[in-house]
Design an enzyme around this catalytic site. Sequence first.
Site, PDB file in Angstrom:
ATOM      1  N   SER A   1      -8.469  14.350 -35.318  1.00  0.00           N
ATOM      2  CA  SER A   1      -9.270  14.802 -34.189  1.00  0.00           C
ATOM      3  C   SER A   1      -9.001  16.275 -33.919  1.00  0.00           C
ATOM      4  O   SER A   1      -7.908  16.786 -34.191  1.00  0.00           O
ATOM      5  CB  SER A   1      -8.918  13.994 -32.934  1.00  0.00           C
ATOM      6  OG  SER A   1      -9.517  14.566 -31.780  1.00  0.00           O
TER       7      SER A   1
ATOM      8  N   TYR B   1      -1.709  12.073 -26.484  1.00  0.00           N
ATOM      9  CA  TYR B   1      -2.711  11.853 -27.528  1.00  0.00           C
ATOM     10  C   TYR B   1      -2.701  12.987 -28.541  1.00  0.00           C
ATOM     11  O   TYR B   1      -2.696  12.749 -29.761  1.00  0.00           O
ATOM     12  CB  TYR B   1      -4.095  11.718 -26.901  1.00  0.00           C
ATOM     13  CG  TYR B   1      -5.203  11.589 -27.926  1.00  0.00           C
ATOM     14  CD1 TYR B   1      -5.231  10.508 -28.807  1.00  0.00           C
ATOM     15  CD2 TYR B   1      -6.216  12.536 -28.018  1.00  0.00           C
ATOM     16  CE1 TYR B   1      -6.244  10.380 -29.758  1.00  0.00           C
ATOM     17  CE2 TYR B   1      -7.230  12.405 -28.952  1.00  0.00           C
ATOM     18  CZ  TYR B   1      -7.235  11.339 -29.825  1.00  0.00           C
ATOM     19  OH  TYR B   1      -8.224  11.216 -30.765  1.00  0.00           O
TER      20      TYR B   1
END
Length: 258
Positions: free
Chosen positions: A143, A158
């Site tokens: 990501s 995250y």
Amino acid sequence: MSEHRNTDRLAVVTGGSEGIGLAIADALARDGADLVLVARNRDRLATAAEEVGRHGTAVHTVFADLSAPDAPARVAAQVGNLTDRVDTLVNNVGTAHFASLADTTVDAMNTMWHLNVQVPLLLSQQLLPALLRTRGSVINISSYWAHKMVAGRPSAAYSATRGALNSMTRALASELGPRGVRVNAVAPGAVRTPTYERSYLTSMTEENRAAHDEQIARSYPLGRLGTADDIATAVVYLASAQWTTGTILAVDGGLTTR
């Protein structure tokens, strides 16, 4: 479902029943690969297998919730019962919990660490003999959150897992390259998937939606969210790019250039 044709390539795709994972599986099947789809929703898994199977390659399914500690070993065993060779492993399963530092919980951190880092590592380890047999490749879905932050959306836990996945990708590329196995990653920007629709778009007012669209146009040089097919195209490329390893391929409409 079409009559299956024999192919000499097999790809394993985790989270292959919906969204990006399904698009990746579909693109790999169109490119001629047999598939093993791994997912935790039986109904969506069956529907995905039927959809992907229309391209004429063999599509197998493995029902598993990869959040369970022993799931990677069980999935690898089931894949081993189907085949002794894997050409492409796509580690697509992952999860995200956004919270401020004060509100970040140990459970959320552990869940993300397991799914986003340990599962890709353990599946790569478990399926390594099958990957060595084909001089195949591992493709991790990462990501942009590994190195680009968004104001108002705290992401320390995250982002840490995505940074770890990128580092692991490069380290495994270095380790396994001499044995003929390539390891790469795709780092998508925001992609309009069913999860994105459910989590963000459906709850927006008309005014909020207009602000959202304006922000996307301002943040992305190409002026739009990604599609699952955008990510799938990159995965198909990396699956066949024989002199590419250790690459974290940004597929983000230019987001991380700004």
